[in-house]
Design a protein around this motif. Sequence first.
Motif, PDB file in Angstrom:
ATOM      1  N   GLY A  40       0.808  -1.212   0.000  1.00 31.19           N
ATOM      2  CA  GLY A  40       0.000   0.000   0.000  1.00 31.19           C
ATOM      3  C   GLY A  40       0.836   1.254   0.000  1.00 31.19           C
ATOM      4  N   MET A  41       0.173   2.358  -0.369  1.00 32.09           N
ATOM      5  CA  MET A  41       0.815   3.670  -0.308  1.00 32.09           C
ATOM      6  C   MET A  41       0.543   4.284   1.065  1.00 32.09           C
ATOM      7  N   LEU A  42       1.486   5.036   1.580  1.00 32.04           N
ATOM      8  CA  LEU A  42       1.243   5.790   2.804  1.00 32.04           C
ATOM      9  C   LEU A  42       0.201   6.857   2.518  1.00 32.04           C
ATOM     10  N   GLY A  43      -0.849   6.916   3.343  1.00 30.40           N
ATOM     11  CA  GLY A  43      -1.873   7.944   3.162  1.00 30.40           C
ATOM     12  C   GLY A  43      -1.423   9.252   3.780  1.00 30.40           C
ATOM     13  N   THR A  44      -0.924  10.139   2.946  1.00 32.90           N
ATOM     14  CA  THR A  44      -0.325  11.366   3.482  1.00 32.90           C
ATOM     15  C   THR A  44      -1.342  12.258   4.185  1.00 32.90           C
ATOM     16  N   GLN A  45      -2.624  12.095   3.914  1.00 29.24           N
ATOM     17  CA  GLN A  45      -3.673  12.831   4.619  1.00 29.24           C
ATOM     18  C   GLN A  45      -4.400  11.922   5.611  1.00 29.24           C
ATOM     19  N   LEU A  46      -4.865  10.765   5.114  1.00 25.59           N
ATOM     20  CA  LEU A  46      -5.668   9.889   5.963  1.00 25.59           C
ATOM     21  C   LEU A  46      -4.864   9.282   7.111  1.00 25.59           C
ATOM     22  N   ASP A  47      -3.559   9.013   6.878  1.00 28.16           N
ATOM     23  CA  ASP A  47      -2.742   8.387   7.923  1.00 28.16           C
ATOM     24  C   ASP A  47      -2.089   9.405   8.850  1.00 28.16           C
ATOM     25  N   ALA A  48      -2.308  10.676   8.585  1.00 23.94           N
ATOM     26  CA  ALA A  48      -1.621  11.724   9.350  1.00 23.94           C
ATOM     27  C   ALA A  48      -2.147  11.800  10.781  1.00 23.94           C
ATOM     28  N   GLY A  49      -1.311  12.311  11.681  1.00 22.82           N
ATOM     29  CA  GLY A  49      -1.682  12.484  13.087  1.00 22.82           C
ATOM     30  C   GLY A  49      -0.521  12.126  13.982  1.00 22.82           C
ATOM     31  N   SER A  50      -0.233  13.010  14.997  1.00 21.70           N
ATOM     32  CA  SER A  50       0.918  12.736  15.854  1.00 21.70           C
ATOM     33  C   SER A  50       0.609  12.854  17.346  1.00 21.70           C
ATOM     34  N   GLY A  51      -0.411  13.641  17.721  1.00 20.17           N
ATOM     35  CA  GLY A  51      -0.747  13.783  19.138  1.00 20.17           C
ATOM     36  C   GLY A  51      -1.626  12.651  19.634  1.00 20.17           C
ATOM     37  N   PRO A  52      -1.989  12.679  20.897  1.00 20.12           N
ATOM     38  CA  PRO A  52      -2.853  11.621  21.458  1.00 20.12           C
ATOM     39  C   PRO A  52      -4.188  11.509  20.717  1.00 20.12           C
ATOM     40  N   GLY A  53      -4.658  12.614  20.151  1.00 20.24           N
ATOM     41  CA  GLY A  53      -5.944  12.599  19.475  1.00 20.24           C
ATOM     42  C   GLY A  53      -5.959  11.737  18.209  1.00 20.24           C
ATOM     43  N   ARG A  54      -4.775  11.329  17.768  1.00 16.57           N
ATOM     44  CA  ARG A  54      -4.739  10.514  16.543  1.00 16.57           C
ATOM     45  C   ARG A  54      -5.452   9.187  16.724  1.00 16.57           C
ATOM     46  N   TRP A  55      -5.546   8.722  17.958  1.00 16.96           N
ATOM     47  CA  TRP A  55      -6.192   7.439  18.211  1.00 16.96           C
ATOM     48  C   TRP A  55      -7.720   7.534  18.149  1.00 16.96           C
ATOM     49  N   GLN A  56      -8.234   8.757  18.132  1.00 18.59           N
ATOM     50  CA  GLN A  56      -9.671   8.946  17.944  1.00 18.59           C
ATOM     51  C   GLN A  56     -10.045   9.005  16.462  1.00 18.59           C
ATOM     52  N   LYS A  57      -9.037   8.985  15.605  1.00 19.93           N
ATOM     53  CA  LYS A  57      -9.250   9.119  14.162  1.00 19.93           C
ATOM     54  C   LYS A  57      -8.972   7.775  13.470  1.00 19.93           C
ATOM     55  N   TRP A  58      -9.792   7.468  12.488  1.00 17.97           N
ATOM     56  CA  TRP A  58      -9.550   6.247  11.710  1.00 17.97           C
ATOM     57  C   TRP A  58      -8.436   6.509  10.704  1.00 17.97           C
ATOM     58  N   ARG A  59      -7.375   5.710  10.816  1.00 19.76           N
ATOM     59  CA  ARG A  59      -6.238   5.832   9.891  1.00 19.76           C
ATOM     60  C   ARG A  59      -6.088   4.492   9.163  1.00 19.76           C
ATOM     61  N   PRO A  60      -6.279   4.482   7.839  1.00 18.80           N
ATOM     62  CA  PRO A  60      -6.375   3.206   7.108  1.00 18.80           C
ATOM     63  C   PRO A  60      -5.171   2.293   7.235  1.00 18.80           C
ATOM     64  N   THR A  61      -3.955   2.845   7.185  1.00 19.56           N
ATOM     65  CA  THR A  61      -2.785   1.965   7.271  1.00 19.56           C
ATOM     66  C   THR A  61      -2.632   1.394   8.677  1.00 19.56           C
ATOM     67  N   VAL A  62      -2.854   2.231   9.698  1.00 21.47           N
ATOM     68  CA  VAL A  62      -2.766   1.757  11.088  1.00 21.47           C
ATOM     69  C   VAL A  62      -3.869   0.736  11.368  1.00 21.47           C
ATOM     70  N   ALA A  63      -5.052   0.961  10.762  1.00 18.62           N
ATOM     71  CA  ALA A  63      -6.185   0.051  10.987  1.00 18.62           C
ATOM     72  C   ALA A  63      -5.926  -1.344  10.439  1.00 18.62           C
ATOM     73  N   LEU A  64      -4.928  -1.492   9.554  1.00 17.04           N
ATOM     74  CA  LEU A  64      -4.598  -2.832   9.048  1.00 17.04           C
ATOM     75  C   LEU A  64      -4.210  -3.783  10.166  1.00 17.04           C
ATOM     76  N   GLY A  65      -3.708  -3.223  11.275  1.00 19.12           N
ATOM     77  CA  GLY A  65      -3.299  -4.072  12.394  1.00 19.12           C
ATOM     78  C   GLY A  65      -4.360  -4.207  13.460  1.00 19.12           C
ATOM     79  N   MET A  66      -5.605  -3.760  13.187  1.00 18.95           N
ATOM     80  CA  MET A  66      -6.629  -3.714  14.221  1.00 18.95           C
ATOM     81  C   MET A  66      -7.794  -4.677  13.985  1.00 18.95           C
ATOM     82  N   HIS A  67      -7.818  -5.348  12.837  1.00 19.79           N
ATOM     83  CA  HIS A  67      -8.914  -6.285  12.562  1.00 19.79           C
ATOM     84  C   HIS A  67      -8.667  -7.606  13.280  1.00 19.79           C
ATOM     85  N   GLU A  68      -9.709  -8.131  13.902  1.00 17.54           N
ATOM     86  CA  GLU A  68      -9.553  -9.374  14.644  1.00 17.54           C
ATOM     87  C   GLU A  68      -9.395 -10.582  13.729  1.00 17.54           C
ATOM     88  N   ASP A  69     -10.072 -10.545  12.586  1.00 12.22           N
ATOM     89  CA  ASP A  69     -10.068 -11.724  11.706  1.00 12.22           C
ATOM     90  C   ASP A  69      -9.132 -11.585  10.508  1.00 12.22           C
TER      91      ASP A  69
END
Length: 536
Positions: free
Chosen positions: A9-38
């Motif tokens: 995949g490509m790094l999402g320069t907008q969708l994957d952005a975020g550096s403060g604690p609030g980034r965890w309240q935002k859906w980030r597609p590349t980070v979400a790849l590691g969050m699916h249970e199945d």
Amino acid sequence: MAKRQVVFGMLGTQLDAGSGPGRWQKWRPTVALGMHEDFVPDRVELLLDERRFGKLAAQVREDLALTAPEMAVHVHDTYMADPWEFEGVYACLHDFLAGYPFQPDEEDYYIHITTGTHVSQICWFLLAESRHFPGRLLQTSPPRKQNAGAAGTYAVIDLDLSRYDHIAQRFARQQLLDRDLLKGGIATRNGAFNRMIEQIETVATRSRAPMLLMGPTGAGKSQLAKRVFALKKLKHQLPGRFVEVNCATLRGDGAMSTLFGHTKGAYTGASADRAGLLRSADKGLLFLDEIGELGQDEQAMLLRALEEKRFLPVGSDREVESDFQLIAGTNRDLQAAVRQGRFREDLLARLNLWTYALPGLAQRSEDIEPNLEFELERWSREQHERVRFNVEARTRYLAFATSAEATWRGNFRDLGASLMRLATLATAGRIQIEGVEEEITRLRAQWHDGTTASPLDALLGEAVNGLDRFDRVQLEDVVRVCARSASLSAAGRELFAVSRAQRASTNDADRLRKYLAKFGLDWEQVRGAARAVDTA
């Protein structure tokens, strides 16, 4: 052992952005790849421009390590001068995949198409569909309600269309419609012709190479060329026009001008510039019927126009361009014309990639009945008057039309003209037996005018109609060999040249005599009648 799951995949320069604690309240597609249970990939191959987005990539890798500690993340520094420029993006991704060490026996591959520009998503799709990428597409989506740690949803898309029954069925139906278009809506029954149409449909939609249609006059070359154009137009492959010319009508200085155009004053009478047919066919289809009649100079110019899409109009020192597709038609043996020095071998080689021999109507007797219905229906539409055969008349006409006596020298033109006459003369919309008998008499006279008469007519008279077609064709050839041979033995040697070499003892004259006797004929009868026909 289960295969490893690998996501590109490509790094999402907008969708994957975020550096403060609030980034965890935002859906980030590349980070979400590691969050699916199945579905948790074993490895992510992440493409980005490290010079510009290295800091963001480091943050994403750090967060993936928290959400999926067992997942490996490989970063690939991928520079794209303009991520919205199609050619550059496609080349960059193609080259990356070409150098990647895929192991499909051990790993399953996915392309994460949620991130990146629309151009890169399209390029990923094309690379997967063409199997430059040996895997499937992975589409992820955000949750309906944003909340901490939400993984969202994902869908896997397999571009192997054979896996989708409904799509495969739709493609199959569309193929049938395309082939029906090439046949003009006529339910043809001749197996060889239908197989040829199937291949022409495939070639017409996949290839821009020239096509050569061979066959006798009236076999339908022009109509088939028009239908190929209609098919290409339907599939948005040709925005230009259909341009047709019969090369037999091109003579002298006008031939070059008609095809390639001329400039004002190029020759006496050239009072204005002329584009020519090749330029008129730009982005379209050019049908050159009877291409074997073209002169040598025109052949040379045409060859260059085919190869380079450029040529010189008559009287001009400036080349012009035309990106046309070509279908050529001929009723001549072009290989023989090459041997005789009348046709260029290099031009024939250029035309001969897709060559199809259209059979004459007499070789497609099983297609006469559906064509009969088609022609009558067309006449009825044009004249706004319904015309039909009565049962006896239809049976009689078809019996004659499909017999060996019906030579159909003009092929479909003869059939169309015959049915037009019958329909025009019909009384109260019904074609009667009297009209059919009159038409059969007319066709017999038309086909047996002394130039193409069969020697069997003189030898057997009406009895010729009692022969199977196979016997008639074979016997006719035997009779013609007898006509040009000096003796019964000489004719036998020619007719049995192959099989006689395999026999311990041969008597070719006796074999021929016995063959003729099967039909109540002898040597003198055959020789005299056949020579009389050939010299008529």
